[in-house]
Structure formats: C-alpha cells, structure tokens
Write a protein that holds these residues in place. Structure first.
Motif, mmCIF file in Angstrom:
data_model
loop_
_atom_site.group_PDB
_atom_site.id
_atom_site.type_symbol
_atom_site.label_atom_id
_atom_site.label_comp_id
_atom_site.label_asym_id
_atom_site.label_seq_id
_atom_site.Cartn_x
_atom_site.Cartn_y
_atom_site.Cartn_z
ATOM 1 N N MET A 1 18.659 32.354 12.104
ATOM 2 C CA MET A 1 17.871 33.587 12.730
ATOM 3 C C MET A 1 16.722 33.902 12.080
ATOM 4 O O MET A 1 15.406 34.001 12.688
ATOM 5 C CB MET A 1 18.973 35.044 12.550
ATOM 6 C CG MET A 1 17.871 36.324 13.064
ATOM 7 S SD MET A 1 18.909 37.624 12.592
ATOM 8 C CE MET A 1 18.826 37.791 10.618
ATOM 9 N N VAL A 2 16.557 33.642 10.728
ATOM 10 C CA VAL A 2 15.131 34.162 9.789
ATOM 11 C C VAL A 2 14.222 32.672 10.265
ATOM 12 O O VAL A 2 13.023 33.195 10.561
ATOM 13 C CB VAL A 2 15.609 33.763 8.609
ATOM 14 C CG1 VAL A 2 14.108 33.957 7.547
ATOM 15 C CG2 VAL A 2 16.413 35.217 8.049
ATOM 16 N N LEU A 3 14.783 31.430 10.478
ATOM 17 C CA LEU A 3 13.839 30.561 10.902
ATOM 18 C C LEU A 3 13.203 30.613 12.413
ATOM 19 O O LEU A 3 12.165 30.467 12.455
ATOM 20 C CB LEU A 3 14.683 29.303 10.761
ATOM 21 C CG LEU A 3 15.262 28.532 9.291
ATOM 22 C CD1 LEU A 3 15.964 27.325 9.642
ATOM 23 C CD2 LEU A 3 13.879 28.414 8.551
ATOM 24 N N VAL A 4 14.003 31.096 13.092
ATOM 25 C CA VAL A 4 13.532 31.187 14.666
ATOM 26 C C VAL A 4 12.840 32.865 14.864
ATOM 27 O O VAL A 4 11.687 32.551 15.446
ATOM 28 C CB VAL A 4 14.746 31.523 15.574
ATOM 29 C CG1 VAL A 4 14.323 31.868 16.878
ATOM 30 C CG2 VAL A 4 15.697 30.212 15.537
ATOM 31 N N HIS A 5 13.317 33.669 14.050
ATOM 32 C CA HIS A 5 12.667 35.036 13.837
ATOM 33 C C HIS A 5 11.301 35.178 13.301
ATOM 34 O O HIS A 5 10.345 35.967 13.683
ATOM 35 C CB HIS A 5 13.677 36.155 13.878
ATOM 36 C CG HIS A 5 13.491 37.302 14.517
ATOM 37 N ND1 HIS A 5 13.462 37.329 15.943
ATOM 38 C CD2 HIS A 5 13.360 38.596 14.314
ATOM 39 C CE1 HIS A 5 13.378 38.515 16.649
ATOM 40 N NE2 HIS A 5 13.302 39.312 15.355
ATOM 41 N N GLY A 6 11.177 34.628 12.029
ATOM 42 C CA GLY A 6 10.306 35.033 11.109
ATOM 43 C C GLY A 6 8.887 34.288 11.746
ATOM 44 O O GLY A 6 9.136 33.042 12.332
ATOM 45 N N GLU A 7 7.713 34.587 11.100
ATOM 46 C CA GLU A 7 6.573 33.899 11.298
ATOM 47 C C GLU A 7 6.068 33.097 10.110
ATOM 48 O O GLU A 7 5.836 33.427 9.205
ATOM 49 C CB GLU A 7 5.243 34.909 11.476
ATOM 50 C CG GLU A 7 5.490 35.634 13.079
ATOM 51 C CD GLU A 7 4.794 36.913 12.946
ATOM 52 O OE1 GLU A 7 4.110 37.095 12.008
ATOM 53 O OE2 GLU A 7 4.876 37.464 13.733
#
Lengths: 92, 472
Positions: B47-53
């Motif tokens: 999720m952090v990989l997909v969601h973060g910039e």
C-alpha cells in the motif's frame, strides 16, 4: 494527526496486545518472539516514506539501509516463525 | 498523509495482526496466525509503495528485495540451537532501522515536522541505539563470540546514570536546536545510546539471557512505535506497541521464573550473587558422589536401564545442557522406546530452561516429540510424587530443592520442578558443579538419585543400548 489520538492508539494497542499475548502458551514463546521480531520490522513503512522524500544522496543511502534492515526482520522473522510452528505436531 | 484509504487499510492491517496473535494461542492454528500477520505487513508495504509519492521507486524496491533475500538466507540457514542468537540479532536490526529512520527525520531540513516529531525522533534514536548495541552484544554472547561471563567494572552504575542523563539532555536540547545543531544532537544521541546499550548488555551472564532477549525484544517494538510518533503514522505506533507489550509480558514471566525483579536486572545485579554460598562441596557430598561414580559404569547403566524398563510414569526434565550436547534426538529415541512399552512419558519444561523463552519446546518439537507431552511447570509439578522415574537431561538450578528450603541463597523462592519428590531420579548432566546460580544442588546426593555424568548425548545412547539389552 493529533498527538492525543496517536497516544490513544498507542495505549489501546498496548492493552489489546497485552491481553491477546497473555493467552499464548509458553509452549509457543520462541515462535511468538520471532514473530514479534517480524512485526517490529513494520518500521519499514517509515523507512519507505522517509526515503521517498529523500533528495540528498546521503539520505537516500540511509533510507536504503533502513529499508534493508527492516526487511530482514520482516522476511527473516516471519519465515523462521513459520518454520518453527510447522514443527509442532500433535500425537498421531 | 492522504486521508481515508490509508487509514482504512491501516485499521485492517492492525486487526489482521491482532487476529494472527490470537491464533497463536493454540499450536493448531498458530501457523495460520503467523501467515495472516505476514500477509498483513506485506499488504501494508504494498500500500505504501502504491500510495506514496516515491521519488526513486527503483531504489526502494531494490532495497526491499535485498533485505528480503538476507532475511530468507537467515531463516533457512539457522539451526534451532541458534534461534536465540538469531532473535537477538533481529532485535538489533529492528532497533537500528528505527534509529536510522528517526535520524533521517532530524537530518532532513525540509521535513516540516513539529516539536513532537522532533522529540519522538530523539527518543526513537535513544531506544533504537540501546536496542541495537545491546542486542549485538547479547547475540555475540549467545554465539560465544564474546565471553558469556558478566563484565562488571567499578563505577558502572554511575556511568549508566551519566549516560541516561546525557540522553535526557539530548531529548530536551532538540527543542532549542537549529538545523545544524539538530544533526549534532542526533549524532550525540546515537553515540550515547549505543554506549549505554553496551554497558547494559556486557554485565549480563549467559543464563540471564532469557530476560535480556525478552527485554530487547520489547525495546525493538517500543523503538518502532516511537518512530511511528516521529513520522505521525498510527500503523507503526500500533504494531510497535503490540511488540512492546509482548516483550514486556515475556520479560515478566522470565523474571518471575528466575526469582528476580526487573529492577534488579536493570540495575545490573546479576544473579551470580556475591554472597551466595560458594561452590564448596562438603566432604560428605564428595564421598557419596565418589561412591556413586565408583560404581562400575557397566553395572550402573544396567541399573538405570532396569529402572527405566520397569517405569510406568516417566518425566523428562531437559535443560540447556541437552541443547549444548545436541541430545534431543537421543531423548526422542528414549521417549519412543518407553512409549512403545506403554509407559507414560512427559516432559517438564521450566520457563527459563535454555537461552530464550520456549527454547526447549522448539528443540523437542524439531525431533517430533508431540506437543501434548510438553508440560508447563504448574501443570506437571503435582505429578512428581506419583512418578516412577525422573530423567534430568542437562538441567541443574531448575531442579534444585534449595530453592524451597535454603533461605538466603540466590535461588530461594524461585519456582522449581519438584524432581526430588519422584521415586527415582536419573541425572544425565555433564558434571556435578552447581548451575548458573552458584548454589550447590543437594538433589545429587539423595539416596534415590543415580548420577550418569558426562556428555548427555553419549550418556543417553549408552542408556538406550543398555535398555535394549535388558528388555531383549
């Protein structure tokens, strides 16, 4: 996020965790501990976020180190726990 | 932080982790519980990989893969004897990871974090540093890379206090520091906290390791949780807190089982008490011991075999000596032999037997001893008076009746396994020296106790050999 809410989350998680972990039999305390090792690797999320914003080379290197260390915990911890737990067999 | 999605996934992750822990309460569901926890953390990472910039996604993914590869290597290679070292090492890595993340926050001039984040970062560095250096020392001691003996020097307590004060100063100071001073204070904190961790860990001896590892396990979680405060991420806070709580519970259980308070251990009073009665073996003890040793070894093993062959109820008490001599395979052989003859064979596991909580259970599970046979101290103690034979394999302090009778000794009040109440006791220890506590064990000179000294693996194979002869 508001510091008050964060503190409430901290206290609630501690209490719920304390209750649930008290029920883990001493039979499984070694796998419990290595499983907790894996969970403490959750820092990897913070490491990714910090690295994501890194511009300077030094910050990028530090970020990579943090991600690698935390990932060793996550993957090593869960795998060795799985290996141990599969050894516990019932009679017959 | 983006609202909505991230929070919902975070809550789902925390609940999955808690569900996973709930399933750990039974060996039947534990494998599934661990996998649920693993999936939850992996989902959070995804999720952090997909969601973060993320500016440099390739770099992040490469690091993730490198860390995973090292983790797989450790997990596949480690033997069950060396699990305590691995756990100690991983505690250290967790602490160091939190330390590095917190340092990055203080080092980043454009982070825009408030004073709470700054303070949390300094505390995360402090806890992470103590965890890291303490764990590395503990792992080194467990792996015998450094001496297992407690290292105590004059002024150690004052040095600890001074370092603690220096850490407190570093935390308060961060509020008044500009950017360049922040980095100085952060580096200051790294140095001081690691020094504290070293001083804390070197004075802990081998058998105090279960307490130390539990405590460091707790601290690695606390470091992650405080790191969560530093980056204002509730998921880190919650999961870190759970780990902290777990380590705390184990620390308390270990302290109780060793008859020591946490404060004593933190103050560095090792259990090798200075006023403990020295390991003086009285003349009488020496004589009986010699008499027992003088018994022709062939005859002695025949006697042991006869006793075991006739036994209906047997309890095996394993200790760290079993792990050291790698005798668990022989123990299982003996178990199978007696079990096939219809005897009831159970194992009495003392909470601090071994070098970490639950260590004996894992070693015995590895050689396929059914887990129903592995009993906790409170469940098995009432059974000793009805037991025909107790077989002690490499355990000393946990069966020392002085814990009940000898007020003033370091082990007085420590819960022990009541081996002395059984009809016969066979002791397969390396020697008759006192255990880690330094308290002589009077069990060895009781009339109904047979001593089979030497390497437990060899002793047990001779017993099995003799059993085959006797029961032919």
């Amino acid at each position: 996020m508001n510091i008050g809410i964060l503190l409430v989350i901290f206290i609630a998680a501690t209490l719920v965790g304390y209750k649930l972990i008290s029920d883990v039999p001493s039979l499984l305390h070694t796998p419990l501990m290595s499983g907790m090792n894996a969970l403490s690797g959750v820092t990897v999320l913070g490491a990714i976020v910090a690295t994501a914003a890194a511009v300077m080379l030094s910050s990028k290197i530090l970020g990579c180190i943090a991600i690698v260390l935390a990932m060793v915990n996550v993957v090593g911890g869960f795998m060795v726990t799985d290996r141990m737990l599969r050894m516990f067999k019932s009679k017959g | 932080m983006k609202c909505g999605f991230y929070e919902i996934v975070s809550i789902a992750v925390v609940f999955s982790v808690l569900l996973g822990i709930k399933l750990l309460s039974s060996p039947k569901t534990a494998v599934a519980g661990n996998r649920i926890g693993a999936l939850a953390i992996l989902a959070a990472i995804a999720m952090v990989l997909v969601h973060g910039e993320i500016l440099d996604i390739k770099l992040v993914i490469a690091s993730l893969i490198a860390g995973s590869a090292i983790g797989v290597f450790f997990a596949v290679r480690v033997t069950m004897l060396k699990i305590p070292q691995l756990v100690a090492l991983l505690n250290g890595f967790g602490g160091l990871a939190s330390l590095v993340v917190a340092f990055m926050i203080l080092e980043n001039p454009n982070s825009g974090y408030g004073s709470i984040n700054l303070i949390a970062s300094q505390i995360a560095i402090a806890v992470g540093g103590v965890t890291f250096s303490g764990s590395i020392i503990a792992a080194g001691k467990l792996d015998k890379k450094i001496s297992q003996l407690p290292v105590v020097f004059r002024g150690q307590s004052s040095a600890s206090l001074a370092l603690l004060a220096a850490m407190a100063g570093g935390i308060v100071g961060i509020l008044y520091a500009d950017q360049s001073w922040r980095i100085v204070l952060a580096i200051w904190m790294i140095v001081i906290s690691n020094a504290f961790g070293i001083i804390f860990a070197i004075r802990i001896g081998g058998a105090d390791m279960p307490v130390t590892i539990s405590l460091l396990n707790s601290l690695s979680g606390v470091a992650a949780s405080i790191c969560g405060f530093a980056v204002s991420d509730p998921l880190l806070i919650a999961v870190g807190a759970v780990v902290g709580a777990s380590g705390l519970i184990l620390t308390r259980i270990m302290c109780r089982a060793m008859n020591r308070s946490l404060a004593e251990i933190l103050a560095g009073r090792t259990s090798v008490g200075k006023n403990a009665p020295a390991a003086v073996i009285t003349q009488e003890v020496a004589d009986t011991a010699r008499a027992k040793q003088d018994l022709d070894p062939g005859k002695k093993f025949a006697e042991i075999a006869t006793i075991l062959a006739d036994a209906k109820r047997v309890i095996v008490i394993p200790g760290y000596g079993m792990a050291l001599s790698q005798a668990q395979g022989r123990v299982k052989q003996l178990y199978d032999f007696l079990d096939s003859r219809g005897a009831d064979v159970r194992f009495a596991i003392h909470p601090v037997a071994g070098r970490m909580p639950g260590h004996m259970n894992v070693l015995l599970a590895e050689v396929d001893v059914p887990y129903e046979k592995l009993c906790e101290i409170d469940d098995i103690n009432p059974a000793f008076p009805e037991t025909d034979v107790v077989l002690v394999v490499g355990a000393c302090d946990v069966v020392n009746p002085m814990a009940i009778t000898a007020e003033g000794t370091p082990i007085y009040g420590m819960p022990i396994l009541h081996a002395h109440e059984a009809r016969r006791v066979i002791v397969c220890n390396l020697d008759e020296k006192p255990g880690y506590s330094g308290v002589e064990n009077p069990l060895y000179r009781k009339e109904n106790v047979l001593m089979a000294l030497g390497n437990a693996e060899e002793t047990l194979s001779r017993i099995i050999e003799a059993l085959n002869m006797v029961t032919k």
